[in-house]
Design a protein around this motif. Structure first.
Motif, PDB file in Angstrom:
ATOM      1  N   PRO A 169       3.816  11.883  -5.005  1.00  0.00           N
ATOM      2  CA  PRO A 169       5.008  11.197  -5.501  1.00  0.00           C
ATOM      3  C   PRO A 169       5.287  11.519  -6.955  1.00  0.00           C
ATOM      4  CG  PRO A 169       3.155   9.686  -5.382  1.00  0.00           C
ATOM      5  CD  PRO A 169       2.698  10.970  -4.772  1.00  0.00           C
ATOM      6  N   LEU A 170       6.538  11.353  -7.328  1.00  0.00           N
ATOM      7  CA  LEU A 170       6.950  11.602  -8.705  1.00  0.00           C
ATOM      8  C   LEU A 170       6.946  10.295  -9.478  1.00  0.00           C
ATOM      9  CD1 LEU A 170       9.973  14.037  -8.167  1.00  0.00           C
ATOM     10  CD2 LEU A 170       7.656  14.621  -8.864  1.00  0.00           C
ATOM     11  N   ALA A 171       6.451  10.343 -10.679  1.00  0.00           N
ATOM     12  CA  ALA A 171       6.473   9.193 -11.583  1.00  0.00           C
ATOM     13  C   ALA A 171       7.605   9.413 -12.576  1.00  0.00           C
ATOM     14  CB  ALA A 171       5.139   9.031 -12.300  1.00  0.00           C
ATOM     15  N   TYR A 175       0.835  -1.196   0.000  1.00  0.00           N
ATOM     16  CA  TYR A 175       0.000   0.000   0.000  1.00  0.00           C
ATOM     17  C   TYR A 175       0.873   1.252   0.000  1.00  0.00           C
ATOM     18  CZ  TYR A 175      -3.771  -3.200   1.286  1.00  0.00           C
ATOM     19  OH  TYR A 175      -4.673  -4.234   1.296  1.00  0.00           O
ATOM     20  N   SER A 176       0.523   2.207  -0.848  1.00  0.00           N
ATOM     21  CA  SER A 176       1.189   3.503  -0.906  1.00  0.00           C
ATOM     22  C   SER A 176       0.145   4.581  -0.641  1.00  0.00           C
ATOM     23  CB  SER A 176       1.846   3.726  -2.279  1.00  0.00           C
ATOM     24  OG  SER A 176       2.820   2.734  -2.539  1.00  0.00           O
ATOM     25  N   TRP A 177       0.430   5.412   0.351  1.00  0.00           N
ATOM     26  CA  TRP A 177      -0.527   6.432   0.769  1.00  0.00           C
ATOM     27  C   TRP A 177      -0.107   7.796   0.251  1.00  0.00           C
ATOM     28  CZ3 TRP A 177      -4.951   5.101   3.371  1.00  0.00           C
ATOM     29  CH2 TRP A 177      -5.009   3.809   3.910  1.00  0.00           C
ATOM     30  N   ASP A 178      -1.067   8.590  -0.178  1.00  0.00           N
ATOM     31  CA  ASP A 178      -0.835   9.950  -0.651  1.00  0.00           C
ATOM     32  C   ASP A 178      -1.886  10.850  -0.015  1.00  0.00           C
ATOM     33  OD1 ASP A 178      -0.193  12.273  -1.932  1.00  0.00           O
ATOM     34  OD2 ASP A 178      -0.996  11.677  -3.888  1.00  0.00           O
ATOM     35  N   PHE A 179      -1.443  11.761   0.854  1.00  0.00           N
ATOM     36  CA  PHE A 179      -2.356  12.652   1.556  1.00  0.00           C
ATOM     37  C   PHE A 179      -2.466  14.020   0.890  1.00  0.00           C
ATOM     38  CE2 PHE A 179      -0.704   9.613   4.634  1.00  0.00           C
ATOM     39  CZ  PHE A 179      -1.875   9.103   5.158  1.00  0.00           C
ATOM     40  N   GLY A 180      -1.873  14.173  -0.268  1.00  0.00           N
ATOM     41  CA  GLY A 180      -2.003  15.416  -1.001  1.00  0.00           C
ATOM     42  C   GLY A 180      -0.999  16.476  -0.629  1.00  0.00           C
ATOM     43  N   ASP A 181      -0.194  16.250   0.428  1.00  0.00           N
ATOM     44  CA  ASP A 181       0.772  17.257   0.823  1.00  0.00           C
ATOM     45  C   ASP A 181       2.152  16.998   0.240  1.00  0.00           C
ATOM     46  OD1 ASP A 181       1.128  14.956   2.204  1.00  0.00           O
ATOM     47  OD2 ASP A 181       1.353  15.871   4.178  1.00  0.00           O
ATOM     48  N   GLY A 182       2.310  15.990  -0.546  1.00  0.00           N
ATOM     49  CA  GLY A 182       3.593  15.675  -1.166  1.00  0.00           C
ATOM     50  C   GLY A 182       3.402  14.574  -2.196  1.00  0.00           C
ATOM     51  N   ASN A 205       4.367  14.673 -11.945  1.00  0.00           N
ATOM     52  CA  ASN A 205       3.725  14.513 -10.641  1.00  0.00           C
ATOM     53  C   ASN A 205       2.230  14.758 -10.686  1.00  0.00           C
ATOM     54  OD1 ASN A 205       3.694  17.245 -11.085  1.00  0.00           O
ATOM     55  ND2 ASN A 205       4.656  17.812  -9.151  1.00  0.00           N
ATOM     56  N   GLY A 206       1.631  14.662 -11.858  1.00  0.00           N
ATOM     57  CA  GLY A 206       0.210  14.899 -12.006  1.00  0.00           C
ATOM     58  C   GLY A 206      -0.139  16.337 -12.291  1.00  0.00           C
ATOM     59  N   VAL A 207       0.823  17.251 -12.095  1.00  0.00           N
ATOM     60  CA  VAL A 207       0.593  18.668 -12.359  1.00  0.00           C
ATOM     61  C   VAL A 207       1.484  19.155 -13.491  1.00  0.00           C
ATOM     62  CG1 VAL A 207       0.599  20.986 -11.368  1.00  0.00           C
ATOM     63  CG2 VAL A 207      -0.073  19.036  -9.961  1.00  0.00           C
ATOM     64  N   THR A 208       2.766  18.847 -13.387  1.00  0.00           N
ATOM     65  CA  THR A 208       3.729  19.255 -14.401  1.00  0.00           C
ATOM     66  C   THR A 208       4.473  18.042 -14.925  1.00  0.00           C
ATOM     67  OG1 THR A 208       5.417  19.681 -12.716  1.00  0.00           O
ATOM     68  CG2 THR A 208       4.021  21.545 -13.392  1.00  0.00           C
ATOM     69  N   MET A 209       5.144  18.228 -16.066  1.00  0.00           N
ATOM     70  CA  MET A 209       5.900  17.143 -16.708  1.00  0.00           C
ATOM     71  C   MET A 209       7.193  17.706 -17.276  1.00  0.00           C
ATOM     72  SD  MET A 209       6.777  15.486 -19.794  1.00  0.00           S
ATOM     73  CE  MET A 209       5.603  15.995 -21.036  1.00  0.00           C
ATOM     74  N   LEU A 210       8.302  16.975 -17.073  1.00  0.00           N
ATOM     75  CA  LEU A 210       9.609  17.372 -17.566  1.00  0.00           C
ATOM     76  C   LEU A 210      10.224  16.196 -18.294  1.00  0.00           C
ATOM     77  CD1 LEU A 210      12.040  19.343 -17.696  1.00  0.00           C
ATOM     78  CD2 LEU A 210      12.806  18.376 -15.523  1.00  0.00           C
ATOM     79  N   GLN A 211      10.793  16.465 -19.472  1.00  0.00           N
ATOM     80  CA  GLN A 211      11.431  15.418 -20.273  1.00  0.00           C
ATOM     81  C   GLN A 211      12.793  15.910 -20.732  1.00  0.00           C
ATOM     82  OE1 GLN A 211       9.046  12.694 -22.583  1.00  0.00           O
ATOM     83  NE2 GLN A 211      10.208  13.184 -24.389  1.00  0.00           N
ATOM     84  N   THR A 212      13.807  15.054 -20.596  1.00  0.00           N
ATOM     85  CA  THR A 212      15.162  15.425 -20.966  1.00  0.00           C
ATOM     86  C   THR A 212      15.887  14.213 -21.525  1.00  0.00           C
ATOM     87  OG1 THR A 212      17.211  16.436 -20.168  1.00  0.00           O
ATOM     88  CG2 THR A 212      16.091  14.917 -18.675  1.00  0.00           C
ATOM     89  N   TYR A 213      17.072  14.458 -22.119  1.00  0.00           N
ATOM     90  CA  TYR A 213      17.853  13.408 -22.773  1.00  0.00           C
ATOM     91  C   TYR A 213      19.314  13.562 -22.361  1.00  0.00           C
ATOM     92  CZ  TYR A 213      13.676  13.683 -25.701  1.00  0.00           C
ATOM     93  OH  TYR A 213      12.387  13.743 -26.144  1.00  0.00           O
ATOM     94  N   HIS A 214      20.040  12.447 -22.398  1.00  0.00           N
ATOM     95  CA  HIS A 214      21.458  12.464 -22.059  1.00  0.00           C
ATOM     96  C   HIS A 214      22.182  11.422 -22.918  1.00  0.00           C
ATOM     97  CE1 HIS A 214      25.064  13.026 -19.648  1.00  0.00           C
ATOM     98  NE2 HIS A 214      25.144  11.705 -19.505  1.00  0.00           N
ATOM     99  N   ILE A 270       8.900   7.472  -7.282  1.00  0.00           N
ATOM    100  CA  ILE A 270       9.866   7.912  -6.282  1.00  0.00           C
ATOM    101  C   ILE A 270       9.202   8.951  -5.393  1.00  0.00           C
ATOM    102  CG2 ILE A 270      11.860   7.420  -7.731  1.00  0.00           C
ATOM    103  CD1 ILE A 270      12.004  10.330  -8.456  1.00  0.00           C
ATOM    104  N   SER A 271       9.624   8.965  -4.126  1.00  0.00           N
ATOM    105  CA  SER A 271       9.061   9.904  -3.163  1.00  0.00           C
ATOM    106  C   SER A 271       9.989  11.068  -2.880  1.00  0.00           C
ATOM    107  CB  SER A 271       8.746   9.173  -1.845  1.00  0.00           C
ATOM    108  OG  SER A 271       9.913   8.537  -1.342  1.00  0.00           O
ATOM    109  N   GLY A 272      11.227  10.986  -3.342  1.00  0.00           N
ATOM    110  CA  GLY A 272      12.181  12.066  -3.126  1.00  0.00           C
ATOM    111  C   GLY A 272      12.543  12.747  -4.423  1.00  0.00           C
TER     112      GLY A 272
END
Length: 290
Positions: free
Chosen positions: A175-177, A166-173, A224-233, A199-201
């Motif tokens: 998680p990042l996908a 189980y993974s809990w999300d209370f809306g105050d942080g 994170n459900g609000v913004t999205m970032l994509q990069t390459y290396h 990831i949570s950090g």
């Protein structure tokens, strides 16, 4: 006289029943997960207490669901069904006289069964005030201990041998996908065509073993459900056992050998030409003296 009797009999069979004399309640224990069994139950109620239950028959329509089993007891009829794909499916039942197939149904009813691809359950939120557990709607007090519990809804024990994390999300942080992919070229990451981790950090360590040398590209997408970032290396993979500094040293050595070879060839060519000139001059003067 006989013909008139038959007509009167058919009219009585086709006459509509008295709706107020019967009641039919139908329920189901959905929603259920795809593959699990759902139970649908129908209960017939008759106002005439002298009527026995063996006078009636339950007829079901449940397609495209799959029937697992069906049984009747008294004024109750129960079916167990399962679904191979998610959706909302109507299940209907009607009741007829058992020995009168030409008769119209005495009563009918319908229920809607929901089948989902997700795991279903009940989420309960309560607060502890003065050593008592208080359950409210959607409003809660601050500075109070809040107890949140999740209860799995599995009436057919479909997940009896499964284990859950189980993974809990209370809306105050939130998680990042993070989604990553290593290919020979940089490509945009869309949908689930990549390795998805949560990831949570703000840091994630990635370990990957390359089987072949060459030029690769690491594509990363973070949201994170609000913004999205994509990069390459870009990544350069060398053959096993060969260090780039060794390749540079090897190239310098080859160039030096080539320069020495060119210098040696040039010096050798000049030396041979000088010897030929000296021999020619000596022969010339020797012939002139004779």
């Amino acid at each position: 006289m006989v013909r008139l009797t038959c007509v009167m009999l058919l009219l009585s069979l086709g006459a509509p029943p008295v709706a107020e004399a019967y009641g039919l309640e139908i329920t189901n224990n959905g929603p259920v997960t795809t593959g699990a069994q759902a139970t649908v139950q129908a209960t017939l109620s008759v106002k005439n207490e002298n009527v026995t239950s063996d006078l009636y028959h339950f007829n079901w329509i449940y397609a495209p669901l799959i029937l697992i089993e069906k049984f009747e007891q008294g004024f109750n009829s129960v079916i167990n069904v399962t679904g191979e794909f998610p959706g909302t499916f109507p299940v209907s039942v009607w009741v007829t006289h058992r020995n009168c197939w030409l008769c119209r149904p005495v009563v009918r009813n319908v229920t809607v069964l929901q089948i989902t691809e997700f795991i279903t359950g009940n989420l309960t939120i309560a607060q502890i005030e003065d050593s008592e557990v208080v359950t409210r709607g959607s409003s809660f007090s601050t500075d109070a201990v809040t107890r949140i519990s999740f209860s799995l809804h599995d009436p057919s024990h479909y997940f009896k041998s499964a284990s859950f994390v189980y993974s809990w999300d209370f809306g105050d942080g939130p998680p990042l996908a993070l989604c990553w992919l290593i290919k020979s070229e940089c490509i945009p990451l869309e949908g689930d065509k990549c390795h998805l981790v949560e990831i949570s950090g703000s840091c994630y360590n990635l370990s990957h073993t390359f089987r072949d040398a060459g030029q690769y590209c690491l594509s990363i997408r973070v949201e994170n459900g609000v913004t999205m970032l994509q990069t390459y290396h870009g990544i350069k993979v060398w053959p096993t056992g060969i260090h780039p500094a060794f390749l540079v040293l090897l190239c310098i050595t080859l160039v030096s050998v080539m320069l020495l070879l060119v210098l040696y060839t040039t010096f050798r060519s000049n030396t041979q030409q000088k010897d030929l000139v000296e021999v020619f001059s000596y022969s010339y003067f020797d012939c002139d003296s004779n």
